[in-house]
Scaffold this motif. Structure first.
Motif, PDB file in Angstrom:
ATOM      1  N   LYS A  33      38.022  46.894  43.746  1.00  0.00           N
ATOM      2  CA  LYS A  33      39.207  47.115  42.932  1.00  0.00           C
ATOM      3  C   LYS A  33      40.399  46.246  43.315  1.00  0.00           C
ATOM      4  N   VAL A  34      40.331  45.635  44.504  1.00  0.00           N
ATOM      5  CA  VAL A  34      41.461  44.806  44.943  1.00  0.00           C
ATOM      6  C   VAL A  34      41.010  43.380  45.247  1.00  0.00           C
ATOM      7  N   LEU A  35      40.165  43.226  46.260  1.00  0.00           N
ATOM      8  CA  LEU A  35      39.841  41.888  46.766  1.00  0.00           C
ATOM      9  C   LEU A  35      39.051  41.038  45.774  1.00  0.00           C
ATOM     10  N   ASP A  36      38.013  41.613  45.190  1.00  0.00           N
ATOM     11  CA  ASP A  36      37.160  40.821  44.290  1.00  0.00           C
ATOM     12  C   ASP A  36      37.907  40.413  43.014  1.00  0.00           C
ATOM     13  N   ILE A  37      38.713  41.337  42.476  1.00  0.00           N
ATOM     14  CA  ILE A  37      39.501  41.020  41.280  1.00  0.00           C
ATOM     15  C   ILE A  37      40.521  39.935  41.597  1.00  0.00           C
TER      16      ILE A  37
ATOM     17  N   ASP B 242      46.533  27.290  41.444  1.00  0.00           N
ATOM     18  CA  ASP B 242      46.240  26.042  42.138  1.00  0.00           C
ATOM     19  C   ASP B 242      45.597  26.283  43.497  1.00  0.00           C
ATOM     20  N   ILE B 243      45.114  27.491  43.721  1.00  0.00           N
ATOM     21  CA  ILE B 243      44.478  27.860  44.993  1.00  0.00           C
ATOM     22  C   ILE B 243      43.111  28.464  44.713  1.00  0.00           C
ATOM     23  N   GLU B 244      42.154  28.132  45.546  1.00  0.00           N
ATOM     24  CA  GLU B 244      40.845  28.782  45.512  1.00  0.00           C
ATOM     25  C   GLU B 244      40.788  29.719  46.705  1.00  0.00           C
ATOM     26  N   LEU B 245      40.596  31.006  46.443  1.00  0.00           N
ATOM     27  CA  LEU B 245      40.668  32.027  47.498  1.00  0.00           C
ATOM     28  C   LEU B 245      39.321  32.688  47.717  1.00  0.00           C
ATOM     29  N   ASP B 246      38.986  32.878  48.980  1.00  0.00           N
ATOM     30  CA  ASP B 246      37.812  33.662  49.344  1.00  0.00           C
ATOM     31  C   ASP B 246      38.188  34.503  50.554  1.00  0.00           C
ATOM     32  N   TYR B 247      37.350  35.470  50.889  1.00  0.00           N
ATOM     33  CA  TYR B 247      37.655  36.318  52.039  1.00  0.00           C
ATOM     34  C   TYR B 247      36.379  36.680  52.793  1.00  0.00           C
ATOM     35  N   GLU B 248      36.561  37.104  54.027  1.00  0.00           N
ATOM     36  CA  GLU B 248      35.445  37.492  54.886  1.00  0.00           C
ATOM     37  C   GLU B 248      35.865  38.728  55.682  1.00  0.00           C
ATOM     38  N   LEU B 249      35.042  39.758  55.649  1.00  0.00           N
ATOM     39  CA  LEU B 249      35.320  40.995  56.368  1.00  0.00           C
ATOM     40  C   LEU B 249      34.508  41.035  57.656  1.00  0.00           C
ATOM     41  N   LYS B 250      35.135  41.506  58.743  1.00  0.00           N
ATOM     42  CA  LYS B 250      34.444  41.620  60.027  1.00  0.00           C
ATOM     43  C   LYS B 250      34.685  43.000  60.619  1.00  0.00           C
ATOM     44  N   LYS B 251      33.690  43.462  61.359  1.00  0.00           N
ATOM     45  CA  LYS B 251      33.742  44.809  61.920  1.00  0.00           C
ATOM     46  C   LYS B 251      34.333  44.826  63.326  1.00  0.00           C
ATOM     47  N   LYS B 252      34.923  45.957  63.640  1.00  0.00           N
ATOM     48  CA  LYS B 252      35.338  46.269  65.001  1.00  0.00           C
ATOM     49  C   LYS B 252      34.628  47.565  65.340  1.00  0.00           C
TER      50      LYS B 252
ATOM     51  N   ARG C 178      31.867  49.945  64.517  1.00  0.00           N
ATOM     52  CA  ARG C 178      30.996  50.239  63.375  1.00  0.00           C
ATOM     53  C   ARG C 178      31.720  50.142  62.037  1.00  0.00           C
ATOM     54  N   GLU C 179      33.028  49.902  62.078  1.00  0.00           N
ATOM     55  CA  GLU C 179      33.801  49.862  60.839  1.00  0.00           C
ATOM     56  C   GLU C 179      34.427  48.483  60.624  1.00  0.00           C
ATOM     57  N   PHE C 180      34.619  48.121  59.363  1.00  0.00           N
ATOM     58  CA  PHE C 180      35.309  46.877  59.043  1.00  0.00           C
ATOM     59  C   PHE C 180      36.779  47.018  59.438  1.00  0.00           C
ATOM     60  N   TYR C 181      37.286  46.032  60.168  1.00  0.00           N
ATOM     61  CA  TYR C 181      38.655  46.119  60.672  1.00  0.00           C
ATOM     62  C   TYR C 181      39.462  44.850  60.406  1.00  0.00           C
ATOM     63  N   TRP C 182      38.783  43.694  60.337  1.00  0.00           N
ATOM     64  CA  TRP C 182      39.466  42.420  60.150  1.00  0.00           C
ATOM     65  C   TRP C 182      39.120  41.830  58.794  1.00  0.00           C
ATOM     66  N   ILE C 183      40.066  41.106  58.218  1.00  0.00           N
ATOM     67  CA  ILE C 183      39.798  40.324  57.014  1.00  0.00           C
ATOM     68  C   ILE C 183      40.377  38.932  57.214  1.00  0.00           C
ATOM     69  N   THR C 184      39.564  37.926  56.937  1.00  0.00           N
ATOM     70  CA  THR C 184      40.013  36.539  57.026  1.00  0.00           C
ATOM     71  C   THR C 184      40.085  35.957  55.626  1.00  0.00           C
ATOM     72  N   LEU C 185      41.255  35.456  55.257  1.00  0.00           N
ATOM     73  CA  LEU C 185      41.426  34.790  53.970  1.00  0.00           C
ATOM     74  C   LEU C 185      41.143  33.306  54.142  1.00  0.00           C
ATOM     75  N   HIS C 186      40.309  32.762  53.269  1.00  0.00           N
ATOM     76  CA  HIS C 186      40.010  31.324  53.264  1.00  0.00           C
ATOM     77  C   HIS C 186      40.699  30.727  52.033  1.00  0.00           C
ATOM     78  N   ILE C 187      41.595  29.789  52.269  1.00  0.00           N
ATOM     79  CA  ILE C 187      42.459  29.262  51.220  1.00  0.00           C
ATOM     80  C   ILE C 187      42.235  27.768  51.054  1.00  0.00           C
ATOM     81  N   ASN C 188      41.849  27.362  49.869  1.00  0.00           N
ATOM     82  CA  ASN C 188      41.668  25.941  49.563  1.00  0.00           C
ATOM     83  C   ASN C 188      42.573  25.571  48.392  1.00  0.00           C
ATOM     84  N   SER C 189      43.390  24.543  48.570  1.00  0.00           N
ATOM     85  CA  SER C 189      44.208  24.050  47.467  1.00  0.00           C
ATOM     86  C   SER C 189      43.307  23.303  46.501  1.00  0.00           C
ATOM     87  N   GLN C 190      43.463  23.591  45.232  1.00  0.00           N
ATOM     88  CA  GLN C 190      42.648  22.906  44.228  1.00  0.00           C
ATOM     89  C   GLN C 190      43.561  22.313  43.168  1.00  0.00           C
ATOM     90  N   LYS C 191      43.268  21.095  42.775  1.00  0.00           N
ATOM     91  CA  LYS C 191      44.056  20.418  41.751  1.00  0.00           C
ATOM     92  C   LYS C 191      43.452  20.728  40.395  1.00  0.00           C
TER      93      LYS C 191
END
Length: 205
Positions: free
Chosen positions: A84-88, A98-108, A110-123
């Motif tokens: 409802k938030v990240l994928d949309i 002008d940005i291409e966005l992706d994300y990666e979730l990591k656990k701490k 047994r639970e997901f605790y970290w999120i890394t945003l991957h940001i690529n500028s696109q023309k």
């Protein structure tokens, strides 16, 4: 004429804006319908030069207004947060800005605790010119696409409508909205409706 005086306490913050600000494209923000996409786009713009940014999930949720001051949390389940938030937001930002966005979730643990945003500028793609068609019509069609029309709709409108008439239409609509004489929830749908009434765009059954 008029004179403005800045409060002495606030003055240092105004001067600090010269060196600390986030540049983003207003049209890109408006093209995203999700309020979370708008906020994530602004956050991504802050870190676009670095290309990646890691947050604790609760930290990012607070930035998105999903955790209030009392600790009440929306989308507690990670699956709901993703769908409802990240994928949309990822889809809307990558398609409309002008940005291409992706994300990666990591656990701490047994639970997901970290999120890394991957940001690529696109023309944005350069306008490809078809020399069999008038260039002014192709440019107008390209402009219409930036307003949210599909390529097919843009070509139909550009072939029958003058660009100056479209500009007048947009100016008049903006003025009505500013004066609160008109409220539009879906701007693209509203414009499509106008051109359907004119007989330029087909009405879907």
């Amino acid at each position: 004429s008029f004179t403005i005086k800045i409060n002495e306490t606030a003055k240092p913050y105004f001067f600090d804006l010269k060196n600390n600000f986030t540049a983003l494209q207003l049209k890109s923000v408006l093209n995203c319908s999700s309020k979370y996409a708008k906020r994530l786009y602004a956050i991504a713009c802050q870190w676009r030069s670095i290309g990646t940014k890691r947050f604790e999930i609760p930290e990012l949720k607070k930035m998105l207004g999903l955790i209030d001051k009392k600790g009440n949390e929306q989308f507690e389940r990670i699956s709901d947060f993703k769908i409802k938030v990240l994928d949309i937001a990822r889809k809307q930002i990558s398609e409309n800005t002008d940005i291409e966005l992706d994300y990666e979730l990591k656990k701490k643990g047994r639970e997901f605790y970290w999120i890394t945003l991957h940001i690529n500028s696109q023309k944005f793609k350069q306008l490809e010119i078809d020399f069999e068609k008038p260039i002014n019509i192709q440019k107008f069609a390209s402009k219409l696409v930036t307003y949210g029309f599909s390529q097919e709709q843009a070509e139909l409108i550009a072939g029958k409508e003058k660009e100056k008439d479209f500009d007048i239409l947009i100016t008049e609509l903006n003025e009505k909205i500013r004066q609160r004489k008109l409220k539009i929830e879906n701007s693209v749908g509203y414009l499509v409706g106008i051109y359907q009434k004119k007989g330029i765009l087909p009405v879907k059954n």
